[in-house]
Design a protein around this motif. Structure first.
Motif, PDB file in Angstrom:
ATOM      1  N   ALA A 285     -15.496   5.986  55.037  1.00 35.78           N
ATOM      2  CA  ALA A 285     -16.746   6.235  54.301  1.00 35.78           C
ATOM      3  C   ALA A 285     -17.958   6.094  55.224  1.00 35.78           C
ATOM      4  CB  ALA A 285     -16.871   5.273  53.119  1.00 35.78           C
TER       5      ALA A 285
ATOM      6  N   LEU B 109     -18.016  -5.915  50.310  1.00 37.69           N
ATOM      7  CA  LEU B 109     -19.374  -5.806  50.843  1.00 37.69           C
ATOM      8  C   LEU B 109     -20.359  -6.219  49.750  1.00 37.69           C
ATOM      9  CD1 LEU B 109     -19.304  -2.242  52.485  1.00 37.69           C
ATOM     10  CD2 LEU B 109     -18.662  -4.425  53.503  1.00 37.69           C
TER      11      LEU B 109
ATOM     12  N   GLY C  57     -22.806  -2.575  49.287  1.00 34.31           N
ATOM     13  CA  GLY C  57     -22.277  -1.530  50.168  1.00 34.31           C
ATOM     14  C   GLY C  57     -22.808  -1.550  51.585  1.00 34.31           C
TER      15      GLY C  57
ATOM     16  N   ASP D   5     -10.796  -2.696  49.040  1.00 31.57           N
ATOM     17  CA  ASP D   5     -11.601  -1.964  50.021  1.00 31.57           C
ATOM     18  C   ASP D   5     -11.142  -2.402  51.399  1.00 31.57           C
ATOM     19  OD1 ASP D   5     -12.944  -1.293  47.705  1.00 31.57           O
ATOM     20  OD2 ASP D   5     -14.940  -1.694  48.513  1.00 31.57           O
TER      21      ASP D   5
ATOM     22  N   ARG E  73     -22.748   9.198  52.627  1.00 30.70           N
ATOM     23  CA  ARG E  73     -22.462   8.730  54.001  1.00 30.70           C
ATOM     24  C   ARG E  73     -22.510   7.206  54.108  1.00 30.70           C
ATOM     25  NH1 ARG E  73     -21.295  12.660  57.576  1.00 30.70           N
ATOM     26  NH2 ARG E  73     -21.566  14.665  56.579  1.00 30.70           N
ATOM     27  N   GLY E  74     -21.561   6.586  53.424  1.00 31.50           N
ATOM     28  CA  GLY E  74     -21.510   5.115  53.448  1.00 31.50           C
ATOM     29  C   GLY E  74     -22.715   4.496  52.773  1.00 31.50           C
ATOM     30  N   TRP E  75     -23.286   5.269  51.842  1.00 32.34           N
ATOM     31  CA  TRP E  75     -24.440   4.816  51.054  1.00 32.34           C
ATOM     32  C   TRP E  75     -25.670   4.579  51.936  1.00 32.34           C
ATOM     33  CZ3 TRP E  75     -21.632   0.651  47.527  1.00 32.34           C
ATOM     34  CH2 TRP E  75     -20.672   1.302  46.748  1.00 32.34           C
TER      35      TRP E  75
ATOM     36  N   LEU F 169     -14.330  11.876  45.256  1.00 31.54           N
ATOM     37  CA  LEU F 169     -15.210  12.495  46.252  1.00 31.54           C
ATOM     38  C   LEU F 169     -16.577  11.858  46.139  1.00 31.54           C
ATOM     39  CD1 LEU F 169     -14.429  16.278  45.703  1.00 31.54           C
ATOM     40  CD2 LEU F 169     -13.333  14.686  47.313  1.00 31.54           C
TER      41      LEU F 169
ATOM     42  N   ASP G  77     -23.344  -3.569  43.266  1.00 26.66           N
ATOM     43  CA  ASP G  77     -22.004  -3.694  43.830  1.00 26.66           C
ATOM     44  C   ASP G  77     -21.865  -4.944  44.702  1.00 26.66           C
ATOM     45  OD1 ASP G  77     -19.508  -2.244  43.726  1.00 26.66           O
ATOM     46  OD2 ASP G  77     -19.718  -1.982  45.886  1.00 26.66           O
TER      47      ASP G  77
ATOM     48  N   VAL H 208     -10.109   1.881  48.757  1.00 18.90           N
ATOM     49  CA  VAL H 208     -11.225   2.510  49.479  1.00 18.90           C
ATOM     50  C   VAL H 208     -11.053   2.320  50.983  1.00 18.90           C
ATOM     51  CG1 VAL H 208     -13.740   2.565  49.775  1.00 18.90           C
ATOM     52  CG2 VAL H 208     -12.770   1.933  47.550  1.00 18.90           C
TER      53      VAL H 208
ATOM     54  N   GLY I 262     -13.229   7.348  50.030  1.00 16.73           N
ATOM     55  CA  GLY I 262     -13.761   7.021  51.351  1.00 16.73           C
ATOM     56  C   GLY I 262     -13.366   8.065  52.375  1.00 16.73           C
ATOM     57  N   GLY I 263     -14.324   8.893  52.760  1.00 11.91           N
ATOM     58  CA  GLY I 263     -14.104   9.840  53.858  1.00 11.91           C
ATOM     59  C   GLY I 263     -13.287  11.063  53.499  1.00 11.91           C
ATOM     60  N   ILE I 264     -13.138  11.347  52.203  1.00  8.92           N
ATOM     61  CA  ILE I 264     -12.363  12.540  51.819  1.00  8.92           C
ATOM     62  C   ILE I 264     -13.376  13.659  51.617  1.00  8.92           C
ATOM     63  CG2 ILE I 264     -10.714  13.505  50.163  1.00  8.92           C
ATOM     64  CD1 ILE I 264      -9.951  10.412  49.712  1.00  8.92           C
ATOM     65  N   ARG I 265     -13.478  14.500  52.628  1.00  7.69           N
ATOM     66  CA  ARG I 265     -14.613  15.433  52.695  1.00  7.69           C
ATOM     67  C   ARG I 265     -14.220  16.853  53.062  1.00  7.69           C
ATOM     68  NH1 ARG I 265     -18.740  11.252  55.856  1.00  7.69           N
ATOM     69  NH2 ARG I 265     -18.473   9.562  54.332  1.00  7.69           N
TER      70      ARG I 265
HETATM   71  O1  LIG Z   1     -17.017   0.706  47.783  1.00  6.74           O
HETATM   72  C1  LIG Z   1     -17.888   0.351  48.588  1.00  6.74           C
HETATM   73  O2  LIG Z   1     -18.234  -0.851  48.714  1.00  6.74           O
HETATM   74  C2  LIG Z   1     -18.535   1.385  49.467  1.00  6.74           C
HETATM   75  C3  LIG Z   1     -19.541   0.980  50.304  1.00  6.74           C
HETATM   76  C4  LIG Z   1     -20.144   1.893  51.118  1.00  6.74           C
HETATM   77  C5  LIG Z   1     -19.732   3.208  51.084  1.00  6.74           C
HETATM   78  C6  LIG Z   1     -18.741   3.634  50.254  1.00  6.74           C
HETATM   79  C7  LIG Z   1     -18.120   2.731  49.417  1.00  6.74           C
HETATM   80  N1  LIG Z   1     -17.129   3.070  48.556  1.00  6.74           N
HETATM   81  C8  LIG Z   1     -16.481   4.252  48.241  1.00  6.74           C
HETATM   82  O3  LIG Z   1     -16.609   5.326  49.143  1.00  6.74           O
HETATM   83  C9  LIG Z   1     -16.665   6.497  48.391  1.00  6.74           C
HETATM   84  C10 LIG Z   1     -17.504   7.507  49.070  1.00  6.74           C
HETATM   85  O4  LIG Z   1     -16.914   7.934  50.271  1.00  6.74           O
HETATM   86  P1  LIG Z   1     -17.321   9.360  50.847  1.00  6.74           P
HETATM   87  O5  LIG Z   1     -18.796   9.426  50.731  1.00  6.74           O
HETATM   88  O6  LIG Z   1     -16.623  10.350  49.992  1.00  6.74           O
HETATM   89  O7  LIG Z   1     -16.856   9.324  52.239  1.00  6.74           O
HETATM   90  C11 LIG Z   1     -17.279   6.129  47.067  1.00  6.74           C
HETATM   91  O8  LIG Z   1     -16.771   6.897  46.017  1.00  6.74           O
HETATM   92  C12 LIG Z   1     -16.883   4.692  46.882  1.00  6.74           C
HETATM   93  O9  LIG Z   1     -15.702   4.590  46.093  1.00  6.74           O
END
Ligand SMILES: O=C(O)c1ccccc1N[C@@H]1O[C@H](COP(=O)(O)O)[C@@H](O)[C@H]1O
Length: 248
Positions: free
Chosen positions: A63, A26, A29, A17, A146-148, A110, A178, A58, A89-92
């Motif tokens: 993300a 993290l 997350g 990551d 959105r970054g959880w 995704l 996690d 990641v 991460g960020g594929i939108r």
């Molecule tokens: O992996 C993490 O620790 C993590 C923490 C916070 C947010 C996302 C995280 N991981 C990865 O990000 C994608 C989601 O990204 P997006 O929402 O598509 O931009 C998720 O699948 C995790 O693999």
């Protein structure tokens, strides 16, 4: 044991990551809980040298919507040529998806886009098939986006929609596990596998070789792989040891 009655292997995906150009982990997350593990190129090279077939890469900044690590990710993927890379991460949108595939990712996860933009997600699932997985990142049975940091709907409702769209694979993360080294959420994985015939990849909480053994027992039910993060960085076991348990 003969090769015919052996449990098939569990594919392990060591995680790298990236935030601020560094390999980090993290806890649950949450931004601000980063432990820094140095150069992502070193981590990726280490996992490759120990025999990993897949890398779970990641872009945490993407993300969280606070920038990106495209240059670093590109270098990592170029360096581990021969290893399959799952990128998230960020594929939108089309641009970020094409860029991720263009730098050599074999599979894209995704997250947010599958929750907030279901029509686009269905269209790229139809177009790219096996190259697209959906990350089901959950607290309880509520999805996180959105970054959880935002709720993204009910797990089972969204899964029904993704099944209809023909989603080829799910990566299931119990966000509360996690980075905590508390063990994977086996019950959640079983519930997801009961609702799909598609392969499932487990993510979150692996702390020991016993956890890897327990996950391997789920392969006949549809578990294909497991992402291993904190336990490797914390030195709980080596990737080589884990690969042995996952495939002996
Ligand atoms: O992996 C993490 O620790 C993590 C923490 C916070 C947010 C996302 C995280 N991981 C990865 O990000 C994608 C989601 O990204 P997006 O929402 O598509 O931009 C998720 O699948 C995790 O693999």
């Amino acid at each position: 044991m003969s090769e015919f009655n052996r449990t098939p292997k569990l594919v392990l995906l060591p995680a790298v990551d990236v935030a601020g150009g560094k390999a980090v982990r993290l806890t649950q997350g949450e931004a601000g809980t980063e432990t820094n593990y140095g150069d992502p190129m070193d981590a990726a090279a280490d996992w490759a040298a120990q025999g990993a077939e897949w890398l779970h890469l990641v872009d945490l900044d993407a993300a969280f919507g606070r920038g990106n690590n495209h240059v670093v990710l590109k270098k990592v993927i170029r360096q581990v040529k021969g290893m399959n890379v799952e990128l998230s991460g960020g594929i939108r949108d089309d641009e970020s998806l094409e860029s991720a595939l263009g730098i050599g990712a074999k599979r894209i996860n995704l997250g947010t886009a599958a929750l907030e933009n279901p029509e686009w997600a269905a269209s790229v699932i139809a177009q790219y098939g096996e190259s697209i997985a959906v990350g089901l990142d959950v607290r309880g049975t509520t999805l996180a986006a959105r970054g959880w940091t935002k709720e993204g709907g009910d797990l089972w409702t969204v899964m029904d929609r993704l099944e209809d769209a023909g989603c080829c694979r799910y990566v299931v993360t119990d966000v509360t596990k996690d980075g905590t080294l508390q063990g994977p959420n086996i019950e959640l994985l079983q519930q997801v596998m009961e609702r799909t015939h598609r392969p499932v990849v487990a993510s979150g909480g692996i702390s020991s070789l016993d956890d890897i053994s327990a996950l391997r027992e789920l392969v006949p039910q549809g578990l294909e792989g497991a992402i291993v993060g904190k336990a490797l960085y914390a030195g709980a076991f080596t990737l080589a040891e884990a690969l042995d348990v996952a495939s002996d």
